[in-house]
Motif scaffolding. Structure first.
Motif, PDB file in Angstrom:
ATOM      1  N   MET A   3      30.288  28.446  -2.157  1.00 60.68           N
ATOM      2  CA  MET A   3      29.999  28.727  -0.794  1.00 60.68           C
ATOM      3  C   MET A   3      29.868  27.999   0.128  1.00 60.68           C
ATOM      4  SD  MET A   3      26.266  29.713  -3.091  1.00 60.68           S
ATOM      5  CE  MET A   3      26.124  31.285  -3.952  1.00 60.68           C
ATOM      6  N   LEU A   4      29.509  28.797   1.535  1.00 60.95           N
ATOM      7  CA  LEU A   4      30.177  27.808   2.518  1.00 60.95           C
ATOM      8  C   LEU A   4      28.903  27.000   3.302  1.00 60.95           C
ATOM      9  CD1 LEU A   4      32.669  30.063   4.244  1.00 60.95           C
ATOM     10  CD2 LEU A   4      33.052  27.667   3.175  1.00 60.95           C
ATOM     11  N   LEU A   5      27.483  27.409   2.452  1.00 64.21           N
ATOM     12  CA  LEU A   5      26.664  27.697   3.491  1.00 64.21           C
ATOM     13  C   LEU A   5      25.619  26.816   2.529  1.00 64.21           C
ATOM     14  CD1 LEU A   5      26.246  30.247   6.315  1.00 64.21           C
ATOM     15  CD2 LEU A   5      27.255  28.183   6.431  1.00 64.21           C
ATOM     16  N   LYS A   6      25.592  26.328   1.644  1.00 62.67           N
ATOM     17  CA  LYS A   6      24.825  25.870  -0.129  1.00 62.67           C
ATOM     18  C   LYS A   6      23.858  24.940   0.974  1.00 62.67           C
ATOM     19  CE  LYS A   6      24.025  25.951  -4.202  1.00 62.67           C
ATOM     20  NZ  LYS A   6      22.569  26.671  -4.267  1.00 62.67           N
ATOM     21  N   ASP A   7      22.195  25.791   0.614  1.00 58.64           N
ATOM     22  CA  ASP A   7      21.713  24.739   1.272  1.00 58.64           C
ATOM     23  C   ASP A   7      21.042  24.726   1.909  1.00 58.64           C
ATOM     24  OD1 ASP A   7      20.777  25.189  -1.592  1.00 58.64           O
ATOM     25  OD2 ASP A   7      21.171  23.350  -2.165  1.00 58.64           O
ATOM     26  N   LYS A   8      21.974  25.232   3.719  1.00 61.37           N
ATOM     27  CA  LYS A   8      21.908  24.975   5.086  1.00 61.37           C
ATOM     28  C   LYS A   8      20.390  26.383   5.368  1.00 61.37           C
ATOM     29  CE  LYS A   8      25.298  22.229   5.693  1.00 61.37           C
ATOM     30  NZ  LYS A   8      24.365  21.097   5.900  1.00 61.37           N
ATOM     31  N   VAL A   9      20.178  25.869   6.428  1.00 62.56           N
ATOM     32  CA  VAL A   9      18.678  26.623   7.152  1.00 62.56           C
ATOM     33  C   VAL A   9      19.434  27.824   7.554  1.00 62.56           C
ATOM     34  CG1 VAL A   9      17.149  27.208   8.301  1.00 62.56           C
ATOM     35  CG2 VAL A   9      16.938  26.708   6.283  1.00 62.56           C
ATOM     36  N   PHE A  10      19.898  28.841   8.488  1.00 65.39           N
ATOM     37  CA  PHE A  10      20.994  29.378   9.037  1.00 65.39           C
ATOM     38  C   PHE A  10      19.645  30.485   9.891  1.00 65.39           C
ATOM     39  CE2 PHE A  10      22.741  34.080   9.982  1.00 65.39           C
ATOM     40  CZ  PHE A  10      23.912  32.761  10.687  1.00 65.39           C
ATOM     41  N   ALA A  11      20.086  30.960  11.471  1.00 64.21           N
ATOM     42  CA  ALA A  11      18.790  31.425  12.157  1.00 64.21           C
ATOM     43  C   ALA A  11      19.350  32.807  13.067  1.00 64.21           C
ATOM     44  CB  ALA A  11      18.212  30.168  12.722  1.00 64.21           C
TER      45      ALA A  11
ATOM     46  N   GLY B  76      22.644  16.935  13.178  1.00 62.26           N
ATOM     47  CA  GLY B  76      24.066  17.374  13.494  1.00 62.26           C
ATOM     48  C   GLY B  76      23.316  19.178  13.938  1.00 62.26           C
ATOM     49  N   GLY B  77      24.264  20.220  13.844  1.00 65.27           N
ATOM     50  CA  GLY B  77      24.045  21.621  13.761  1.00 65.27           C
ATOM     51  C   GLY B  77      25.148  21.954  13.904  1.00 65.27           C
TER      52      GLY B  77
ATOM     53  N   SER C 180      29.918  26.318   8.847  1.00 65.60           N
ATOM     54  CA  SER C 180      30.590  25.935   8.692  1.00 65.60           C
ATOM     55  C   SER C 180      31.412  24.383   8.718  1.00 65.60           C
ATOM     56  CB  SER C 180      30.805  26.946   7.077  1.00 65.60           C
ATOM     57  OG  SER C 180      32.541  26.929   7.457  1.00 65.60           O
ATOM     58  N   SER C 181      31.010  23.005   7.112  1.00 70.48           N
ATOM     59  CA  SER C 181      32.332  22.687   7.179  1.00 70.48           C
ATOM     60  C   SER C 181      33.589  22.545   7.211  1.00 70.48           C
ATOM     61  CB  SER C 181      31.937  21.234   6.426  1.00 70.48           C
ATOM     62  OG  SER C 181      31.841  22.046   5.352  1.00 70.48           O
ATOM     63  N   MET C 182      33.859  24.002   7.831  1.00 71.19           N
ATOM     64  CA  MET C 182      35.255  24.353   7.205  1.00 71.19           C
ATOM     65  C   MET C 182      36.122  23.941   8.611  1.00 71.19           C
ATOM     66  SD  MET C 182      36.879  25.572   4.210  1.00 71.19           S
ATOM     67  CE  MET C 182      37.570  26.611   4.316  1.00 71.19           C
TER      68      MET C 182
ATOM     69  N   ILE D  51      26.317  18.240  16.990  1.00 76.39           N
ATOM     70  CA  ILE D  51      26.097  19.713  17.004  1.00 76.39           C
ATOM     71  C   ILE D  51      27.253  20.266  17.671  1.00 76.39           C
ATOM     72  CG2 ILE D  51      24.745  21.370  17.691  1.00 76.39           C
ATOM     73  CD1 ILE D  51      22.482  18.940  18.207  1.00 76.39           C
ATOM     74  N   ARG D  52      27.778  21.451  17.124  1.00 74.96           N
ATOM     75  CA  ARG D  52      29.234  21.844  18.056  1.00 74.96           C
ATOM     76  C   ARG D  52      28.686  23.363  18.514  1.00 74.96           C
ATOM     77  NH1 ARG D  52      32.083  23.905  13.792  1.00 74.96           N
ATOM     78  NH2 ARG D  52      30.073  23.674  11.895  1.00 74.96           N
ATOM     79  N   CYS D  53      28.902  24.177  19.574  1.00 76.13           N
ATOM     80  CA  CYS D  53      28.528  25.300  20.423  1.00 76.13           C
ATOM     81  C   CYS D  53      30.611  25.704  19.897  1.00 76.13           C
ATOM     82  CB  CYS D  53      28.221  24.551  20.917  1.00 76.13           C
ATOM     83  SG  CYS D  53      27.133  23.784  21.218  1.00 76.13           S
ATOM     84  N   ASN D  54      30.111  26.713  19.718  1.00 75.98           N
ATOM     85  CA  ASN D  54      31.237  27.851  19.932  1.00 75.98           C
ATOM     86  C   ASN D  54      30.556  29.153  19.899  1.00 75.98           C
ATOM     87  OD1 ASN D  54      34.234  25.947  18.677  1.00 75.98           O
ATOM     88  ND2 ASN D  54      31.964  26.088  17.001  1.00 75.98           N
ATOM     89  N   SER D  55      31.810  30.456  20.227  1.00 73.00           N
ATOM     90  CA  SER D  55      31.237  31.551  20.618  1.00 73.00           C
ATOM     91  C   SER D  55      32.620  32.642  19.721  1.00 73.00           C
ATOM     92  CB  SER D  55      31.660  32.050  22.186  1.00 73.00           C
ATOM     93  OG  SER D  55      32.603  31.369  22.415  1.00 73.00           O
TER      94      SER D  55
END
Ligand code: NDP
Ligand SMILES: C[C@H](O)[C@@H]1OC(=O)[C@H](O)[C@@H]1O
Length: 253
Positions: A1-9, A135-136, A231-233, A179-183
């Motif tokens: 799982m790529l987002l295990k126990d993360k909060v995604f909004a 981070g985030g 994700s951390s990937m 904090i990473r920012c991408n589009s």
């Protein structure tokens, strides 16, 4: 799982690309918060699907073009889900209209929802992530239309270029906080936003003929790229933009 126990909004998560990304985030182990302009009843099946994955789900009805919505959404997320790890600015409108007689109200609304709404939300999410100190990742749904024009989209394409630019500048401003920012830059994806436009079958055929992969996109085509960037990937990816367009942009001849 790529987002295990993360909060995604995510904003605009009641339909289309936002719904597909929210459901995939839950499948990948995240708790999911959604805001959208539609009433909660119509989002219930999505919330149920997230909970069926064993994850927590939160919904807040609001208009992203009102800056208070951003504060309300981030407050609800922190109170109910305990923090924020991945934020996706996705809500948007595209009321197709010719240029020369575009009503000012249509321009003001499109800029308000797409660009100002993204700014308010990204700024509020970033402040929360900075205060948490862990981070985030922030992802904005821009468009291939940030890079190319449309005769009936003169009020829309500048908002998508603006969102692309917002992610670049936010990446610079927020890198020191981890904090990473991408589009992501979707091509044409079949959703409610373009149902009427694509009912012109001649136009639809012309659009498909430009796509090397031979089809328009589905909302689910964006879910993987959004989850990957969150994700951390993608831990060394920031300020980037990812075309998700079946190769449409690079196809000149
Ligand atoms: N589909 C495509 O071809 C492409 C889409 N995009 C972008 O992807 C994003 C998602 O679009 P898509 O999934 O296609 O469209 P949809 O219309 O399917 O989904 C957008 C969601 O955002 C909601 N929304 C609209 N206005 C507001 C608002 N003011 N505040 C909060 N929520 C709002 C919509 O509600 P309601 O249904 O009531 O309007 C809807 O639930 C947009 O930013 C769009 O510009 C980018 C490139 C291509
Ligand atoms: C809604 C349009 O079909 C869609 O929106 C975009 O951003 C793409 O460029 C398509 O034109």
């Amino acid at each position: 799982m790529l987002l295990k126990d993360k909060v995604f909004a995510i904003t605009g998560g009641a339909a289309g690309i936002g719904r597909a990304a929210a459901l995939e985030a839950a499948r990948q182990g995240a708790d999911v918060a959604i805001t959208d302009i539609v009433p909660e009843e119509s989002v219930q099946p999505i919330l149920d699907a997230i909970r069926a994955e064993g994850r927590r789900a939160l919904y807040l009805q609001g208009d992203v073009s009102a800056h208070e919505t951003a504060t309300r959404f981030i407050t609800a997320i922190t109170e109910e889900l305990g923090g924020l790890d991945i934020f996706v600015s996705n809500a948007g409108i595209c009321p197709f209209h010719a240029f020369l007689d575009l009503p000012p109200e249509t321009l003001i609304k499109t800029v308000g929802v797409n660009l100002l709404g993204a700014y308010f939300m990204v700024q509020a999410a970033a402040n929360q992530m900075v205060s948490q100190g862990r981070g985030g990742a922030i992802i904005a749904v821009s468009s291939i239309s940030a890079l190319v024009g449309g005769a009936y989209q003169t009020h829309y394409t500048p908002t998508k270029a603006g969102i692309h630019s917002l992610m670049q500048s936010s990446a610079v401003a927020l890198g020191k906080f981890g904090i990473r920012c991408n589009s992501v830059l979707p091509g044409t994806i079949r959703t409610a936003i373009n149902e009427e436009d694509l009912s012109d079958k001649t136009k639809e055929e012309a659009m498909i003929s430009r796509i090397p992969l031979g089809r328009l996109g589905a909302p689910e085509d964006l879910a993987g790229p959004i989850v990957f960037l969150g994700s951390s990937m993608a831990s060394y990816v920031t300020g980037a933009s990812l075309l998700v367009d079946g190769g449409c942009f690079v196809n000149l001849q």
